[in-house]
Write an enzyme that holds these catalytic residues in place. Structure first.
Site: not given
Ligand code: NAD
Ligand code: DAU
Length: 337
Positions: A151, A155, A126-128
């Site tokens: 988190y 990562k 992730t970019d985070e």
């Molecule tokens: P998500 O939370 O929707 O899904 C995570 C999945 O992993 C779930 O199905 C969960 O059951 C499974 N899981 C959790 N712990 C586990 C374990 N111990 N063993 C096996 N399975 C397990 O997450 P997402 O948003 O789909 O993110 C997927 C990946 O992409 C993550 O690695 C996250 O860090 C990365 N990522 C997410 C975003 C985003 O914006 N959502 C952006 C960049 C990178």
């Molecule tokens: O940048 C990639 C990341 O993006 C991934 O690695 C993470 O898995 C994914 O959850 C996401 O992280 P963020 O913290 O950026 O996403 P989130 O949707 O939780 O929040 C997006 C922005 O919105 C953040 O600035 C917090 C704000 N927010 C979020 C929630 C849930 C609010 O203001 N109110 C809210 O209720």
């Protein structure tokens, strides 16, 4: 045939990835290993579940014996590790499970993959991990790692471990670091689905702090096409940033959702800020564009409308989730503070 272990394939991005690959390719056999935590949902895989080249196994990536069994039985030669605890707010509430899954779990996968001499191991990051930006600039692959939340630190630890396995054992590891995804099947704890669903339910929209934090949005299919390319064509030992150059302030997203659904901005509720809230993310994706020829295909304006429409048409999917005990707990902890 490519025997591919996808972990976390019942979550948002992993399920979109599996559905996408199985829709268009028949040279990949996918074993999906997922623990089915609160975020995992087999309904996400309805279009794939009966396909011959797909198998679901419920289990934890930390389970050595199970992971070893899967590598042996299904002759796994490729791994894409999506499995993670993925929500920043939850990591602030309690970090242990983040380090267990995201760090120890990744270690189990890397160790097993090393022993079985996999051809490719893609770590989905992730970019985070880069931390937070000021008003200008973008994250490049050489931006120093500086994670701020439990988190993102978990990562970042997994990233360092994966790269160490490349340097030490010449394991064919590649990494992607993507910005914020949106699209169908995203669990409604994340900003966009949460705001859509609260709007539809006439509930207040909790905006953290001043609402001016910036995220760089990418449609989930664009992320997955990039991940597919890096998995097969990326140079081993390398990191590839993925992003669609679509920076938005949180408040702009919230207002767009309200406008699309014909609701008043009075529904916005500014709440206490997220502790340690990163101010701005922006991704420079020129490396993957120049080296692998990837570029984002989805326009934000269209894809966000399609996403809102998906949540309108799939009420059953999210109602089952928000009626569950998890979100009740979540709301009590965070949304009403
Ligand atoms: P998500 O939370 O929707 O899904 C995570 C999945 O992993 C779930 O199905 C969960 O059951 C499974 N899981 C959790 N712990 C586990 C374990 N111990 N063993 C096996 N399975 C397990 O997450 P997402 O948003 O789909 O993110 C997927 C990946 O992409 C993550 O690695 C996250 O860090 C990365 N990522 C997410 C975003 C985003 O914006 N959502 C952006 C960049 C990178
Ligand atoms: O940048 C990639 C990341 O993006 C991934 O690695 C993470 O898995 C994914 O959850 C996401 O992280 P963020 O913290 O950026 O996403 P989130 O949707 O939780 O929040 C997006 C922005 O919105 C953040 O600035 C917090 C704000 N927010 C979020 C929630 C849930 C609010 O203001 N109110 C809210 O209720």
């Amino acid at each position: 045939m490519k025997n591919l272990l996808v972990t976390g394939g019942a979550g948002f991005i992993g399920s979109n990835f599996i559905n996408h690959i199985l829709d268009k390719r028949d040279d990949v056999f996918i074993v999906n290993l997922d623990k089915l935590t609160y975020a995992g949902n087999l309904e996400n895989l309805k279009s794939s579940e009966n396909k011959k080249k797909y198998l679901f196994i419920k289990g934890d990536i930390q389970n050595h014996e199970l992971v070893e069994y899967i590598f042996t039985k299904y002759k796994i030669k490729h791994v894409i590790n999506f499995a993670a605890e993925s929500h920043v707010d939850r990591s602030i509430l309690g970090s242990e499970v983040f380090y267990r899954t995201n760090v120890i779990g990744t270690n189990v996968l890397l160790e097993t993959a090393r022993r079985f001499e996999v051809e490719r191991f893609l770590q989905i990051s992730t970019d985070e991990v880069y931390g937070s930006l000021g008003e200008t600039g973008k994250f490049t692959e050489s931006t120093p790692i500086s994670p701020n939340s439990p988190y993102s630190s978990s990562k970042a630890a997994a990233d360092m471990m994966a790269l160490a396995f490349y340097h030490t054992y010449q394991m064919p590891v590649v990494l992607t670091r993507c910005s914020n995804n949106y699209g169908p099947l995203q669990f409604p704890e994340k900003l966009i689905p949460l705001m859509i669903i609260n709007t539809l339910n006439n509930k207040k929209l909790p905006v953290y702090g001043d609402g001016l934090n910036v995220r760089d949005w990418i449609y989930v299919i664009d992320h997955n096409k990039a991940a597919e390319l890096v998995w097969e064509k990326g140079k081993v030992g390398e990191v590839y940033n993925i992003g669609a150059s679509r920076e938005m302030k949180n408040i702009e997203i919230v207002k767009l959702i309200l406008k699309t659904l014909g609701k008043s901005e009075d529904m916005i509720n500014y709440v206490k800020d997220r502790p340690g809230h990163d101010r701005r993310y922006a991704i420079d994706s020129s490396k993957i564009q120049n080296e692998l020829g990837w570029k984002p295909e989805f326009e934000f304006e269209t894809a966000i409308q399609n996403t809102i429409q998906w949540y309108l048409e799939n009420k059953n999917w999210w109602e089952r989730i928000i009626n569950g005990s998890y979100l009740e707990y979540y709301n009590l902890q965070y949304k009403n503070r």
